[in-house]
Scaffold this active site. Structure first.
Site, PDB file in Angstrom:
ATOM      1  N   ALA A 148       5.439   2.643   3.731  1.00  0.00           N
ATOM      2  CA  ALA A 148       4.081   2.372   4.202  1.00  0.00           C
ATOM      3  C   ALA A 148       4.049   1.008   4.878  1.00  0.00           C
ATOM      4  O   ALA A 148       4.712   0.074   4.430  1.00  0.00           O
ATOM      5  CB  ALA A 148       3.114   2.403   3.032  1.00  0.00           C
TER       6      ALA A 148
ATOM      7  N   ALA B 233       4.943  -4.207   4.255  1.00  0.00           N
ATOM      8  CA  ALA B 233       5.480  -2.856   4.087  1.00  0.00           C
ATOM      9  C   ALA B 233       5.948  -2.682   2.653  1.00  0.00           C
ATOM     10  O   ALA B 233       6.221  -3.654   1.942  1.00  0.00           O
ATOM     11  CB  ALA B 233       6.647  -2.624   5.049  1.00  0.00           C
ATOM     12  N   ASP B 234       6.032  -1.436   2.250  1.00  0.00           N
ATOM     13  CA  ASP B 234       6.603  -1.113   0.951  1.00  0.00           C
ATOM     14  C   ASP B 234       7.355   0.197   1.084  1.00  0.00           C
ATOM     15  O   ASP B 234       6.876   1.136   1.730  1.00  0.00           O
ATOM     16  CB  ASP B 234       5.524  -0.985  -0.123  1.00  0.00           C
ATOM     17  CG  ASP B 234       6.147  -0.909  -1.504  1.00  0.00           C
ATOM     18  OD1 ASP B 234       6.775  -1.901  -1.913  1.00  0.00           O
ATOM     19  OD2 ASP B 234       6.037   0.137  -2.163  1.00  0.00           O
ATOM     20  N   VAL B 235       8.539   0.242   0.489  1.00  0.00           N
ATOM     21  CA  VAL B 235       9.365   1.443   0.544  1.00  0.00           C
ATOM     22  C   VAL B 235       9.510   2.008  -0.866  1.00  0.00           C
ATOM     23  O   VAL B 235       9.685   1.268  -1.830  1.00  0.00           O
ATOM     24  CB  VAL B 235      10.745   1.168   1.207  1.00  0.00           C
ATOM     25  CG1 VAL B 235      11.582   0.221   0.384  1.00  0.00           C
ATOM     26  CG2 VAL B 235      11.485   2.445   1.481  1.00  0.00           C
TER      27      VAL B 235
END
Length: 188
Positions: A103, A66-68
């Site tokens: 994401a 995930a990436d924020v």
């Protein structure tokens, strides 16, 4: 079914635990997270999450990444490393709305990637100089996208949230559960 988490984030482990999941391996992805020229926040988050998953994927295993991204308009705010960056982010976000895009990518054992994006709108109260100073003194901002952690002291400074609380923390549980379920991962 072996599950690899492509992150060293303790928050992501905590969030997975809320789903009753303990990954079989935690392998942080070492990738270049530089923003490409003209790249917008949501596509950037999707690209980085996919790259993290691809970097540590193993045949026969599920790999979750995930990436924020905290975005003020089209601007991607940094993961703050210095107090000056933290102050700049907090002063920019003070009294205004911003978006948080998280994401998630899941690569299955056959190498097929599935993607989801959670976008939330967060509104900070107007922050006084004393509130900014106090938050910076807490050190919660260090290494956080946009200079704050919603699950800590910053929660008391947030006037409104429309979207996914867990997504703002770093792993949207609704989307993550849907990806895992679609890949056949056993969930209660």
């Amino acid at each position: 079914m072996r599950l690899i988490l492509a992150s060293q984030s303790p928050r992501r482990l905590e969030l997975l635990a809320r789903l009753g999941i303990v990954p079989d391996a935690v392998i942080p992805a070492d990738i270049d997270e530089s923003v490409l020229k003209g790249e917008l926040p949501a596509p950037y988050a999707r690209r980085v999450a996919a790259a993290k998953a691809a970097a540590v994927a193993e045949p026969g295993a599920l790999t979750l990444a995930a990436d924020v991204v905290v975005a003020a308009g089209r601007r991607i705010l940094p993961k703050t490393e210095t107090e000056a960056e933290g102050r700049q982010c907090l002063e920019l976000l003070s009294g205004r709305r911003h978006r948080v895009h998280c994401a998630v990518t899941l690569i299955d054992g056959a190498g097929k990637a599935r993607h989801r994006l959670s976008s939330s709108i967060v509104t900070f109260k107007r922050l006084s100089a004393e509130e900014v100073d106090a938050y910076l003194a807490s050190n919660e901002w260090r290494g956080k996208a946009g200079g704050y952690a919603i699950q800590g002291r910053a929660e008391a400074l947030i006037r409104a949230l429309r979207g996914s609380y867990s997504g703002v923390m770093g792993l949207p549980l609704f989307e993550t559960r849907a990806l895992l379920k679609a890949a056949g991962y056993p969930l209660g």
